[in-house]
Structure formats: C-alpha cells, structure tokens
Design a protein around this motif. Sequence first.
Motif, PDB file in Angstrom:
ATOM      1  N   UNK A  37       0.825  -1.205   0.000  1.00  0.00           N
ATOM      2  CA  UNK A  37       0.000   0.000   0.000  1.00  0.00           C
ATOM      3  C   UNK A  37       0.859   1.255   0.000  1.00  0.00           C
ATOM      4  N   UNK A  38       1.922   1.259   0.805  1.00  0.00           N
ATOM      5  CA  UNK A  38       2.808   2.417   0.844  1.00  0.00           C
ATOM      6  C   UNK A  38       3.490   2.618  -0.506  1.00  0.00           C
ATOM      7  N   UNK A  39       3.967   1.525  -1.113  1.00  0.00           N
ATOM      8  CA  UNK A  39       4.631   1.619  -2.414  1.00  0.00           C
ATOM      9  C   UNK A  39       3.670   2.158  -3.466  1.00  0.00           C
ATOM     10  N   UNK A  40       2.427   1.708  -3.428  1.00  0.00           N
ATOM     11  CA  UNK A  40       1.428   2.176  -4.389  1.00  0.00           C
ATOM     12  C   UNK A  40       1.127   3.659  -4.176  1.00  0.00           C
ATOM     13  N   UNK A  44       4.337   3.731  -7.350  1.00  0.00           N
ATOM     14  CA  UNK A  44       4.652   2.513  -8.110  1.00  0.00           C
ATOM     15  C   UNK A  44       3.375   1.892  -8.653  1.00  0.00           C
ATOM     16  N   UNK A  45       3.444   1.390  -9.895  1.00  0.00           N
ATOM     17  CA  UNK A  45       2.260   0.795 -10.509  1.00  0.00           C
ATOM     18  C   UNK A  45       2.510  -0.616 -11.049  1.00  0.00           C
ATOM     19  N   UNK A  68       0.038 -10.100  -2.693  1.00  0.00           N
ATOM     20  CA  UNK A  68      -0.164  -8.811  -2.040  1.00  0.00           C
ATOM     21  C   UNK A  68      -0.109  -7.643  -3.004  1.00  0.00           C
ATOM     22  N   UNK A  69       0.814  -7.684  -3.947  1.00  0.00           N
ATOM     23  CA  UNK A  69       0.904  -6.608  -4.935  1.00  0.00           C
ATOM     24  C   UNK A  69      -0.343  -6.574  -5.810  1.00  0.00           C
ATOM     25  N   UNK A  70      -0.817  -7.732  -6.199  1.00  0.00           N
ATOM     26  CA  UNK A  70      -2.015  -7.824  -7.038  1.00  0.00           C
ATOM     27  C   UNK A  70      -3.233  -7.246  -6.321  1.00  0.00           C
ATOM     28  N   UNK A  71      -3.402  -7.618  -5.064  1.00  0.00           N
ATOM     29  CA  UNK A  71      -4.562  -7.158  -4.300  1.00  0.00           C
ATOM     30  C   UNK A  71      -4.520  -5.653  -4.042  1.00  0.00           C
ATOM     31  N   UNK A  72      -3.329  -5.085  -4.083  1.00  0.00           N
ATOM     32  CA  UNK A  72      -3.188  -3.650  -3.844  1.00  0.00           C
ATOM     33  C   UNK A  72      -3.432  -2.834  -5.106  1.00  0.00           C
TER      34      UNK A  72
END
Length: 234
Positions: A37-40, A44-45, A68-72
């Motif tokens: 979430x923080x990275x998004x 970051x995309x 986790x990346x997918x869900x975000x």
Amino acid sequence: MYTHDCHDLTAGRTLLQTRAGVPGMDVSSHQGNVNWRTAYNNGARFAYIKATEGTGYTNPYFSQQYVGSYRTGFIRGAYHFGRPDISNGATQATYFLKNGGRWSSDGRTLPGALDIEYNPSCGSSCTPAQKCYNLRKQELGKWIQDFVNTYRKGTGVYPVIYSTADWYNTCVGTYGDFSSVCPFWLACYCPRVTTYPYNWKVYTFWQYADSGTFPGDQNVFNGPYSQLQKLAKG
C-alpha cells in the motif's frame, strides 16, 4: 539482482520524476514482507517478484509479494534467476512455470521474466570464463533459446529478458536474436541509456537503481500505463 556495468547511482535515485514512463519496482526475499500500500501510494504501478532460481530455490516470501501486490492494484509478474551452470534452459523454464511463473491474460499479470546475467557463485572475483558460467557464447545463446521456447509453449507468450548490456554482449553476443519476440528489461544504473545487447534498440523496462522511493530495485516502464496494460494482456 546483480548489476555491474552501470554507474552514477545518485542520479538513478533522484531522477524518478523526470524519467518518462510508469514507475515500478522489483523485489526478492531480501525485501521480506513488502508494504504494498505504501509503495502504491508513493507512485509505483508495477512490480516484478522473484519466484525461482536454478532448479532448487523458491522465494519464501513469494506469496505475500505476488498476491499482495495484485490485491493492492499493481500490475505484477514473476521472474526467474537463470543458472546455466546448474541445468539447461528448458528444465529451468519448467521449474519456473511450476513455481509461480505462469501467465494469465487478466490484464494484471506481466509475462514472466528471465533474469540472465553475472554468475553469482564467484561475484566480483569471477574470471572472464566464470562470468559466463564457463560456457561459450553459442552455448549460452542456446540456453536462452531453450528457456524462451519452453516458456512460450507453456504460456502462449514470450518471456521478458532481463540483463545488462555488458554481460549479454560479452557472454552471448550475436548468438540468438530475441529482439523481435522478447521485451527487454535493461539493468543500467546510468543517467540515460546508450547501449543495448544485440539487436535490441529500445528497452521495455529499465532498472536504474538498487534503492530509492520503493522497496527493492527501482524501475520504469517505457510507455504509458495503457501500454503496460496491453503487455499484461499478451
């Protein structure tokens, strides 16, 4: 990932906002559980996540990172660290496919990537031959071709190839032209890109620093977000 032919890390870390394209990152077990979430929120995309290496290693954090990346909301993909000193390319592509490297046309999954580069067994003390896994250029070209063909057969898409211009031109040279089928992911910690491996004229992804705004390595996709989505759709 290892990157040895690039310079000016400071420039790589501070020019994020001036680099054209979509910001992203790549991670491995070194980053552990990632705060996606923080990275998004920081911009970051997309993300590439290490899944496998050789035929005996899987990333213990792969599920948290990939799911986790997918869900975000990330567009994400998996990568395999190639070890031509362990087994052939077809065997490693199969291992990758069985352990997280598969692709789906959901518009959120990037084609799997082959990370092919410096021999990690000897690091900076590599002799010229060891740097290339004690294989000739034509043998490494065949190794990559076998990986590419096996991945293509298993998924219906060609993999992305990650490397540095230095390693690729030194160890593979002109033995195997993948520029017309495989998107290229260039590792270069440099202010701008001037050198490519054989017959590639443009990068699809550029890894330009090993740390910065996002966890792991800093990357950019060479194009608008809509084009990144097209790549994810195959």
